[in-house]
Design a protein around this motif. Structure first.
Motif, PDB file in Angstrom:
ATOM      1  N   ASP A   1       7.446   3.018  -4.864  1.00 44.59           N
ATOM      2  CA  ASP A   1       7.226   1.248  -4.694  1.00 44.59           C
ATOM      3  C   ASP A   1       6.182   0.962  -3.842  1.00 44.59           C
ATOM      4  OD1 ASP A   1       8.686   1.643  -2.378  1.00 44.59           O
ATOM      5  OD2 ASP A   1      10.400   0.647  -3.156  1.00 44.59           O
ATOM      6  N   GLY A   2       5.611   1.811  -2.913  1.00 51.54           N
ATOM      7  CA  GLY A   2       4.635   1.180  -1.984  1.00 51.54           C
ATOM      8  C   GLY A   2       5.082   0.546  -0.880  1.00 51.54           C
ATOM      9  N   LYS A   3       6.431   0.739  -0.456  1.00 51.09           N
ATOM     10  CA  LYS A   3       6.837  -0.073   0.446  1.00 51.09           C
ATOM     11  C   LYS A   3       7.193   0.588   1.630  1.00 51.09           C
ATOM     12  CE  LYS A   3       9.062  -3.706  -2.688  1.00 51.09           C
ATOM     13  NZ  LYS A   3      10.244  -4.285  -3.065  1.00 51.09           N
ATOM     14  N   LYS A   4       7.119  -0.102   2.928  1.00 53.05           N
ATOM     15  CA  LYS A   4       7.321   0.527   4.073  1.00 53.05           C
ATOM     16  C   LYS A   4       8.957   0.159   4.354  1.00 53.05           C
ATOM     17  CE  LYS A   4       2.566  -0.560   5.967  1.00 53.05           C
ATOM     18  NZ  LYS A   4       2.076  -1.128   7.182  1.00 53.05           N
ATOM     19  N   LYS A   5       9.610   1.565   4.787  1.00 51.38           N
ATOM     20  CA  LYS A   5      10.890   1.507   4.914  1.00 51.38           C
ATOM     21  C   LYS A   5      11.299   2.113   6.092  1.00 51.38           C
ATOM     22  CE  LYS A   5      11.241   1.715  -0.068  1.00 51.38           C
ATOM     23  NZ  LYS A   5      11.743   2.235  -1.372  1.00 51.38           N
TER      24      LYS A   5
ATOM     25  N   SER B   1       4.831   3.461  22.143  1.00 52.83           N
ATOM     26  CA  SER B   1       5.407   3.252  23.219  1.00 52.83           C
ATOM     27  C   SER B   1       6.265   4.587  23.635  1.00 52.83           C
ATOM     28  CB  SER B   1       6.125   2.108  23.482  1.00 52.83           C
ATOM     29  OG  SER B   1       7.307   2.390  22.642  1.00 52.83           O
ATOM     30  N   LYS B   2       7.122   4.714  24.596  1.00 53.22           N
ATOM     31  CA  LYS B   2       7.958   5.768  24.941  1.00 53.22           C
ATOM     32  C   LYS B   2       8.629   5.993  24.069  1.00 53.22           C
ATOM     33  CE  LYS B   2      10.635   7.773  28.500  1.00 53.22           C
ATOM     34  NZ  LYS B   2      11.431   7.421  29.644  1.00 53.22           N
ATOM     35  N   ASN B   3       9.367   5.119  23.365  1.00 52.89           N
ATOM     36  CA  ASN B   3      10.172   5.328  22.523  1.00 52.89           C
ATOM     37  C   ASN B   3      10.113   4.748  21.017  1.00 52.89           C
ATOM     38  OD1 ASN B   3      12.587   6.462  24.021  1.00 52.89           O
ATOM     39  ND2 ASN B   3      12.616   4.460  24.916  1.00 52.89           N
ATOM     40  N   THR B   4       8.874   4.393  20.558  1.00 49.33           N
ATOM     41  CA  THR B   4       8.665   3.688  19.253  1.00 49.33           C
ATOM     42  C   THR B   4       7.225   4.227  18.985  1.00 49.33           C
ATOM     43  OG1 THR B   4      10.125   2.163  19.483  1.00 49.33           O
ATOM     44  CG2 THR B   4       8.571   1.791  17.816  1.00 49.33           C
ATOM     45  N   VAL B   5       7.007   4.729  17.743  1.00 50.37           N
ATOM     46  CA  VAL B   5       5.584   4.797  17.249  1.00 50.37           C
ATOM     47  C   VAL B   5       5.429   4.111  15.939  1.00 50.37           C
ATOM     48  CG1 VAL B   5       4.039   6.534  16.378  1.00 50.37           C
ATOM     49  CG2 VAL B   5       4.945   6.826  18.816  1.00 50.37           C
ATOM     50  N   LYS B   6       4.719   3.445  15.653  1.00 52.50           N
ATOM     51  CA  LYS B   6       4.466   3.046  14.314  1.00 52.50           C
ATOM     52  C   LYS B   6       2.974   3.209  14.110  1.00 52.50           C
ATOM     53  CE  LYS B   6       6.957  -0.416  12.490  1.00 52.50           C
ATOM     54  NZ  LYS B   6       7.455  -1.818  12.204  1.00 52.50           N
ATOM     55  N   LEU B   7       2.386   3.737  13.089  1.00 50.22           N
ATOM     56  CA  LEU B   7       1.103   3.943  12.723  1.00 50.22           C
ATOM     57  C   LEU B   7       0.602   2.906  11.616  1.00 50.22           C
ATOM     58  CD1 LEU B   7       0.962   7.773  12.005  1.00 50.22           C
ATOM     59  CD2 LEU B   7       0.620   6.746  14.179  1.00 50.22           C
ATOM     60  N   ASN B   8      -0.597   2.404  12.109  1.00 50.38           N
ATOM     61  CA  ASN B   8      -1.207   1.399  10.945  1.00 50.38           C
ATOM     62  C   ASN B   8      -1.617   2.043   9.739  1.00 50.38           C
ATOM     63  OD1 ASN B   8      -1.954  -1.151  10.406  1.00 50.38           O
ATOM     64  ND2 ASN B   8      -3.840  -1.018  11.262  1.00 50.38           N
ATOM     65  N   VAL B   9      -0.561   2.356   8.762  1.00 46.10           N
ATOM     66  CA  VAL B   9      -0.928   3.027   7.441  1.00 46.10           C
ATOM     67  C   VAL B   9      -0.776   2.037   6.449  1.00 46.10           C
ATOM     68  CG1 VAL B   9      -0.061   4.814   5.712  1.00 46.10           C
ATOM     69  CG2 VAL B   9      -0.028   5.289   8.252  1.00 46.10           C
ATOM     70  N   LYS B  10      -1.955   1.942   5.403  1.00 43.15           N
ATOM     71  CA  LYS B  10      -2.205   1.300   4.472  1.00 43.15           C
ATOM     72  C   LYS B  10      -0.968   1.741   3.208  1.00 43.15           C
ATOM     73  CE  LYS B  10      -4.789  -0.830   0.789  1.00 43.15           C
ATOM     74  NZ  LYS B  10      -5.960  -0.810   0.096  1.00 43.15           N
ATOM     75  N   ALA B  11      -0.074   1.009   2.925  1.00 45.47           N
ATOM     76  CA  ALA B  11       1.060   1.380   1.986  1.00 45.47           C
ATOM     77  C   ALA B  11       0.165   1.525   0.632  1.00 45.47           C
ATOM     78  CB  ALA B  11       2.205   0.543   1.874  1.00 45.47           C
ATOM     79  N   ILE B  12       0.652   2.307  -0.100  1.00 50.82           N
ATOM     80  CA  ILE B  12       0.152   2.663  -1.590  1.00 50.82           C
ATOM     81  C   ILE B  12       1.271   3.119  -2.288  1.00 50.82           C
ATOM     82  CG2 ILE B  12      -1.469   3.992  -3.212  1.00 50.82           C
ATOM     83  CD1 ILE B  12      -3.143   4.799  -0.553  1.00 50.82           C
ATOM     84  N   SER B  13       1.243   2.426  -3.692  1.00 52.02           N
ATOM     85  CA  SER B  13       2.341   2.685  -4.682  1.00 52.02           C
ATOM     86  C   SER B  13       1.952   3.799  -5.787  1.00 52.02           C
ATOM     87  CB  SER B  13       2.812   1.583  -5.444  1.00 52.02           C
ATOM     88  OG  SER B  13       3.752   1.993  -6.462  1.00 52.02           O
ATOM     89  N   GLN B  14       2.670   4.905  -6.039  1.00 54.78           N
ATOM     90  CA  GLN B  14       2.116   5.576  -6.974  1.00 54.78           C
ATOM     91  C   GLN B  14       2.161   5.267  -8.695  1.00 54.78           C
ATOM     92  OE1 GLN B  14       5.767   8.119  -6.079  1.00 54.78           O
ATOM     93  NE2 GLN B  14       5.565   8.707  -8.357  1.00 54.78           N
ATOM     94  N   ARG B  15       2.941   4.131  -8.775  1.00 51.41           N
ATOM     95  CA  ARG B  15       3.287   3.321  -9.939  1.00 51.41           C
ATOM     96  C   ARG B  15       2.250   2.336 -10.121  1.00 51.41           C
ATOM     97  NH1 ARG B  15       7.716   5.884 -11.470  1.00 51.41           N
ATOM     98  NH2 ARG B  15       8.381   4.205 -13.120  1.00 51.41           N
TER      99      ARG B  15
ATOM    100  N   GLU C   1       0.154   4.216 -12.369  1.00 47.94           N
ATOM    101  CA  GLU C   1      -0.690   5.212 -12.938  1.00 47.94           C
ATOM    102  C   GLU C   1      -0.130   6.799 -12.788  1.00 47.94           C
ATOM    103  OE1 GLU C   1      -2.872   1.674 -11.266  1.00 47.94           O
ATOM    104  OE2 GLU C   1      -1.266   2.936 -10.657  1.00 47.94           O
ATOM    105  N   LEU C   2       0.600   6.897 -11.614  1.00 47.42           N
ATOM    106  CA  LEU C   2       0.959   8.423 -11.402  1.00 47.42           C
ATOM    107  C   LEU C   2       2.503   8.340 -11.402  1.00 47.42           C
ATOM    108  CD1 LEU C   2      -1.781   8.957  -8.459  1.00 47.42           C
ATOM    109  CD2 LEU C   2      -1.631   9.770 -11.026  1.00 47.42           C
ATOM    110  N   PRO C   3       3.218   8.301 -12.445  1.00 53.95           N
ATOM    111  CA  PRO C   3       4.778   8.468 -12.238  1.00 53.95           C
ATOM    112  C   PRO C   3       5.273   9.504 -11.646  1.00 53.95           C
ATOM    113  CG  PRO C   3       3.939   8.473 -14.492  1.00 53.95           C
ATOM    114  CD  PRO C   3       2.909   8.380 -13.710  1.00 53.95           C
ATOM    115  N   THR C   4       4.751  10.521 -11.683  1.00 49.20           N
ATOM    116  CA  THR C   4       5.137  11.907 -10.776  1.00 49.20           C
ATOM    117  C   THR C   4       4.283  12.170  -9.783  1.00 49.20           C
ATOM    118  OG1 THR C   4       4.283  13.299 -12.695  1.00 49.20           O
ATOM    119  CG2 THR C   4       6.600  12.616 -12.895  1.00 49.20           C
ATOM    120  N   GLY C   5       3.316  11.246  -9.352  1.00 47.56           N
ATOM    121  CA  GLY C   5       2.390  11.571  -8.368  1.00 47.56           C
ATOM    122  C   GLY C   5       2.756  11.203  -6.755  1.00 47.56           C
ATOM    123  N   CYS C   6       3.941  11.318  -6.505  1.00 48.41           N
ATOM    124  CA  CYS C   6       4.162  11.015  -5.028  1.00 48.41           C
ATOM    125  C   CYS C   6       3.491  11.819  -3.984  1.00 48.41           C
ATOM    126  CB  CYS C   6       5.757  10.863  -4.859  1.00 48.41           C
ATOM    127  SG  CYS C   6       6.486  12.648  -5.224  1.00 48.41           S
TER     128      CYS C   6
END
Length: 194
Positions: free
Chosen positions: A169-173, A27-41, A43-48
């Motif tokens: 942590d793979g969380k949306k914030k 919308s005019k003032n809000t954009v939210k993309l439909n992105v699938k969240a993934i956590s690096q942990r 397996e990839l502790p330094t793979g952000c």
């Protein structure tokens, strides 16, 4: 995204849901993309970076539509120069960083284009998100009382700030604009999109 003339394309709240389902809200003032969240942990502790990259290319579609963070971590170039490749190993604590130029070849391969947005303004980042494109942002974030370098996937914005997925942590914030500027400025205003 330009609105269509169809009365069915927008709801009463002026939220547009394109057929490609890349947006949750556009919308005019809000954009939210439909992105699938993934956590690096774990397996990839330094793979952000490569985890944020995986979210970006999966959202872009094309060749990147079904890649995994482990595939991308294996393919990511290695170097002692973060502008050329990842320093150390993302599989353990020796990993350090990779910057936008180091991901140029992979970004072009999986999205068909490359946009080093280092130094971009807040409005330029918002404009990229408005086009339906995830933006990777490098910054300094505090985890376990340590101010550490970290990369997140920016996935939208509203009047108060930016939406993002935190690979830690793979969380949306959500970050306020002042918080985002602080983190972004701490690590040289590095950003990447396509």
């Amino acid at each position: 995204m330009k609105g269509s003339n169809s009365k069915k394309s927008a709801s009463k709240t002026n939220i547009t849901k394109p057929k490609n389902k890349k947006f949750i809200i556009n919308s005019k003032n809000t954009v939210k993309l439909n992105v699938k969240a993934i956590s690096q942990r774990p397996e990839l502790p330094t793979g952000c970076e490569i985890t944020a990259f995986t979210m970006m290319v999966n959202h872009a579609g094309g060749k990147g539509a079904k890649v995994t963070k482990m595939q991308m971590a294996k393919e990511m170039p290695r170097s002692s120069n973060p502008n050329k490749g990842f320093i150390g190993s993302p599989y353990n604590s020796t990993g350090s960083a990779i910057y936008p130029p180091g991901l140029k070849k992979m970004t072009k391969k999986y999205t068909g284009s490359y946009k080093n947005m280092t130094g971009a303004t807040i409005n330029q980042i918002k404009a990229q998100l408005k086009k339906g494109k995830v933006v990777m942002m490098w910054g300094k974030f505090v985890y376990w009382n340590i101010n550490m370098s970290h990369t997140v996937a920016l996935t939208g914005y509203d009047k108060k700030g930016f939406y993002y997925v935190d690979p830690m942590d793979g969380k949306k914030k959500h970050l306020s604009y002042s918080q985002m500027k602080y983190h972004y400025n701490q690590l040289g205003k590095r950003a990447l999109s396509y």
